[in-house]
Scaffold this motif. Structure first.
Motif, mmCIF file in Angstrom:
data_model
loop_
_atom_site.group_PDB
_atom_site.id
_atom_site.type_symbol
_atom_site.label_atom_id
_atom_site.label_comp_id
_atom_site.label_asym_id
_atom_site.label_seq_id
_atom_site.Cartn_x
_atom_site.Cartn_y
_atom_site.Cartn_z
ATOM 1 N N GLY A 161 0.785 -1.243 0.000
ATOM 2 C CA GLY A 161 0.000 0.000 0.000
ATOM 3 C C GLY A 161 0.812 1.286 0.000
ATOM 4 N N ALA A 162 2.051 1.234 -0.502
ATOM 5 C CA ALA A 162 2.879 2.449 -0.507
ATOM 6 C C ALA A 162 2.864 3.111 -1.883
ATOM 7 N N MET A 163 3.061 4.417 -1.900
ATOM 8 C CA MET A 163 3.342 5.116 -3.160
ATOM 9 C C MET A 163 4.831 4.974 -3.436
ATOM 10 N N VAL A 164 5.215 5.090 -4.719
ATOM 11 C CA VAL A 164 6.625 4.880 -5.086
ATOM 12 C C VAL A 164 7.158 6.074 -5.862
ATOM 13 N N LEU A 165 8.321 6.541 -5.442
ATOM 14 C CA LEU A 165 9.038 7.602 -6.163
ATOM 15 C C LEU A 165 10.384 7.024 -6.595
ATOM 16 N N VAL A 166 10.715 7.169 -7.873
ATOM 17 C CA VAL A 166 12.013 6.684 -8.356
ATOM 18 C C VAL A 166 12.794 7.854 -8.947
ATOM 19 N N ASP A 167 13.997 8.039 -8.454
ATOM 20 C CA ASP A 167 14.904 9.051 -8.985
ATOM 21 C C ASP A 167 15.703 8.400 -10.114
ATOM 22 N N GLU A 168 15.457 8.865 -11.331
ATOM 23 C CA GLU A 168 16.124 8.277 -12.506
ATOM 24 C C GLU A 168 17.198 9.231 -13.045
ATOM 25 N N ALA A 169 17.823 10.002 -12.143
ATOM 26 C CA ALA A 169 18.814 11.001 -12.568
ATOM 27 C C ALA A 169 19.895 10.418 -13.473
ATOM 28 N N HIS A 170 20.371 9.217 -13.142
ATOM 29 C CA HIS A 170 21.507 8.656 -13.880
ATOM 30 C C HIS A 170 21.099 7.648 -14.955
ATOM 31 N N SER A 171 19.810 7.525 -15.198
ATOM 32 C CA SER A 171 19.376 6.557 -16.215
ATOM 33 C C SER A 171 18.574 7.208 -17.330
ATOM 34 N N MET A 172 17.992 8.370 -17.074
ATOM 35 C CA MET A 172 17.199 9.038 -18.093
ATOM 36 C C MET A 172 18.034 9.235 -19.363
ATOM 37 N N GLY A 173 17.408 8.978 -20.485
ATOM 38 C CA GLY A 173 18.068 9.208 -21.769
ATOM 39 C C GLY A 173 18.852 8.013 -22.254
ATOM 40 N N PHE A 174 19.273 7.147 -21.310
ATOM 41 C CA PHE A 174 20.175 6.062 -21.676
ATOM 42 C C PHE A 174 19.532 4.682 -21.477
ATOM 43 N N ILE A 175 19.024 4.426 -20.260
ATOM 44 C CA ILE A 175 18.522 3.080 -19.945
ATOM 45 C C ILE A 175 17.033 2.977 -20.304
ATOM 46 N N GLY A 176 16.638 1.793 -20.809
ATOM 47 C CA GLY A 176 15.253 1.578 -21.230
ATOM 48 C C GLY A 176 15.108 1.816 -22.713
ATOM 49 N N GLU A 177 14.123 1.142 -23.305
ATOM 50 C CA GLU A 177 13.968 1.209 -24.772
ATOM 51 C C GLU A 177 13.845 2.649 -25.277
ATOM 52 N N ASN A 178 13.093 3.464 -24.516
ATOM 53 C CA ASN A 178 12.920 4.868 -24.908
ATOM 54 C C ASN A 178 13.736 5.827 -24.055
ATOM 55 N N GLY A 179 14.652 5.273 -23.283
ATOM 56 C CA GLY A 179 15.497 6.115 -22.426
ATOM 57 C C GLY A 179 14.768 6.652 -21.206
ATOM 58 N N ARG A 180 13.644 5.985 -20.829
ATOM 59 C CA ARG A 180 12.879 6.508 -19.686
ATOM 60 C C ARG A 180 13.458 6.060 -18.359
ATOM 61 N N GLY A 181 14.398 5.134 -18.405
ATOM 62 C CA GLY A 181 15.082 4.763 -17.164
ATOM 63 C C GLY A 181 14.938 3.300 -16.794
ATOM 64 N N VAL A 182 15.389 2.984 -15.588
ATOM 65 C CA VAL A 182 15.418 1.594 -15.129
ATOM 66 C C VAL A 182 13.992 1.061 -14.941
ATOM 67 N N ALA A 183 13.075 1.927 -14.510
ATOM 68 C CA ALA A 183 11.675 1.492 -14.332
ATOM 69 C C ALA A 183 11.102 1.036 -15.676
ATOM 70 N N GLU A 184 11.472 1.715 -16.748
ATOM 71 C CA GLU A 184 11.024 1.279 -18.081
ATOM 72 C C GLU A 184 11.703 -0.037 -18.453
ATOM 73 N N ALA A 185 13.022 -0.093 -18.246
ATOM 74 C CA ALA A 185 13.771 -1.297 -18.636
ATOM 75 C C ALA A 185 13.236 -2.534 -17.912
ATOM 76 N N GLN A 186 12.767 -2.358 -16.664
ATOM 77 C CA GLN A 186 12.294 -3.510 -15.893
ATOM 78 C C GLN A 186 10.777 -3.666 -15.934
ATOM 79 N N GLY A 187 10.120 -2.871 -16.798
ATOM 80 C CA GLY A 187 8.686 -3.063 -17.061
ATOM 81 C C GLY A 187 7.749 -2.631 -15.944
ATOM 82 N N VAL A 188 8.181 -1.690 -15.073
ATOM 83 C CA VAL A 188 7.299 -1.285 -13.965
ATOM 84 C C VAL A 188 6.958 0.204 -13.981
ATOM 85 N N ILE A 189 7.248 0.863 -15.092
ATOM 86 C CA ILE A 189 7.083 2.324 -15.077
ATOM 87 C C ILE A 189 5.634 2.736 -14.793
ATOM 88 N N ASP A 190 4.657 1.893 -15.236
ATOM 89 C CA ASP A 190 3.255 2.252 -15.011
ATOM 90 C C ASP A 190 2.857 2.182 -13.539
#
Ligand SMILES: Cc1ncc(COP(=O)(O)O)c(C=O)c1O
Length: 400
Positions: free
Chosen positions: A205-234
């Motif tokens: 029941g927690a809300m989640v905040l992810v700091d993607e400072a070092h992954s934006m632009g690079f990691i994930g298919e569209n560069g959205r970060g590790v949350a995108e790469a691991q399929g949990v961005i939604d």
């Protein structure tokens, strides 16, 4: 009169001790001229840059630079105002629109730095009776956001899914819960197991905040970060990021799909009580963000660079922060601060700039030489860098 500076005495002694060895001050280097995202002149010498977090090399992109110049001409040098008064220009809106498109999210809020984005969002959404469960290795801006909001802070062991779950289950029934994670941890360059952690957070029941400072632009298919790469961005409620790394300028942001998100513009103090970014900055950021949407080739080359450097350093005998390259940060572990500073200086003399990181900023009191690769580094430059590490490492007895 009490000396309010006496609390710094240990640090002053450590600094003086280090400089008395004759080593160049690693925290006082001047970039005399910057020629490109990968080369600068330091101490009159051509120096390859391997410690800038300029991951996608956007700082000299011709479209980005042109957008900044045009905005400077058309809108002047600064806004002289808060976003909620006279400081929202067309460019700030365009920048937020670019972020919404980049992340495919409903809301985007731009801050004057990434530091202020964490400070503002965390302190505003989690107050006195709320609980923030965070990785112990979190960035200073995350800790400062927790302190500013006066929330109950519950740290857990770095990247430990079970520890996160245990802490979450101990939070009193009915209390507000925010789990704060980073995509890439910038000291060792390792990534978080976000798939499992986000699941555990949601189950509890927690809300989640992810700091993607070092992954934006690079990691994930569209560069959205590790949350995108691991399929949990939604399932992530808030993504924090910065313009000072892959985007190549300065600024910070939060994107979210939360339906009440826009109210934050009125209640978030580090957004309200400070001047907004200059028009030239938001113009460069918006242009850069839109270009990063179509940068798959650059992302692929950056991965190649990261793998090449990691493998080469390992082969030379250096101890690294991760067994495999997980991001564009490769951390070389030094035995102690003196050796780290000597190695840092030897690399500079070879013509290479890296970051020296030391306690308390580092985990487990480590001294690190942090290398951050850029998509604009050529393979030849990476080989040149490895040659410099070999020479400096032997000169300082770090490797045999
Ligand atoms: C994880 C993390 N979050 C936030 C920030 C702050 O970013 P900015 O440089 O935009 O203030 C940094 C910068 O080093 C960072 O590493």
């Amino acid at each position: 009169m009490s000396d309010l500076f006496s609390k710094f005495d240990d640090l002053i002694a450590m600094r003086e001790g280090l400089l008395s060895t004759g080593v160049t001050d690693p925290f006082n280097l001047v970039m005399e001229k910057v020629e490109s995202p990968t080369v600068a002149i330091c101490n009159g010498r051509r120096t390859i840059l391997l410690g800038t977090y300029n991951y996608m090399g956007m700082t000299f992109d011709p479209d980005v630079v042109a957008a900044g110049k045009k905005a400077l001409d058309e809108f002047g040098s600064g806004t002289t105002g808060s976003r909620v008064l006279n400081g929202t220009y067309q460019g700030h809106r365009e920048c937020e629109d670019a972020l919404k498109d980049f992340y495919a999210m409903d809301h985007a809020m731009v801050f004057s730095t990434g530091y202020q984005a964490n400070l503002g969002i965390i302190s505003t959404i989690a107050g006195k009776d709320d609980y923030i469960i965070l990785d112990i290795d979190s960035h200073a801006s995350i800790y400062d956001g927790c302190a500013m909001g006066n929330a109950q802070i519950v740290p857990f062991r770095h990247n430990d899914i079970e520890a996160l779950e245990k802490r979450l289950k101990r939070v009193p029934e009915g209390a507000g819960k925010l789990v704060v994670l980073e995509g890439v941890y910038s000291m060792l360059g390792d990534i978080a197991p976000l798939r499992e952690m986000v699941r555990v957070a949601k189950e509890n029941g927690a809300m989640v905040l992810v700091d993607e400072a070092h992954s934006m632009g690079f990691i994930g298919e569209n560069g959205r970060g590790v949350a995108e790469a691991q399929g949990v961005i939604d399932d992530v409620d808030f993504i924090i990021g910065t313009f000072s790394k892959s985007v190549g300028t300065v600024g910070g942001f939060c994107v979210s799909n939360h339906p009440k998100f826009e109210i934050l513009r009125l209640v978030c103090r580090p957004y309200v009580f400070t001047a907004s970014l200059p028009p030239s900055v938001v113009a460069t950021a918006a242009t850069s963000i839109r270009k990063l949407m179509n940068s798959a080739d650059k992302r692929a080359h950056l991965w190649e660079n990261s793998k090449r450097l990691h493998a080469g350093l390992r082969q030379l005998g250096f101890k690294l922060g991760t067994d495999e390259p997980q991001s564009a940060i490769i951390a070389v572990i030094m035995p102690d601060l003196e050796t780290g500073a000597a190695m840092w200086e030897a690399l500079l003399n070879e013509g290479l700039y890296v970051n020296l990181a030391r306690p308390p900023a580092t985990p487990a009191n480590m001294t690190l030489l942090r290398c951050s690769l850029c998509a604009e580094h050529t393979s030849e430059q990476v080989d040149e860098i490895l040659g410099m590490f070999a020479a400096a490492g032997r000169a300082t007895n770090c490797i045999s």
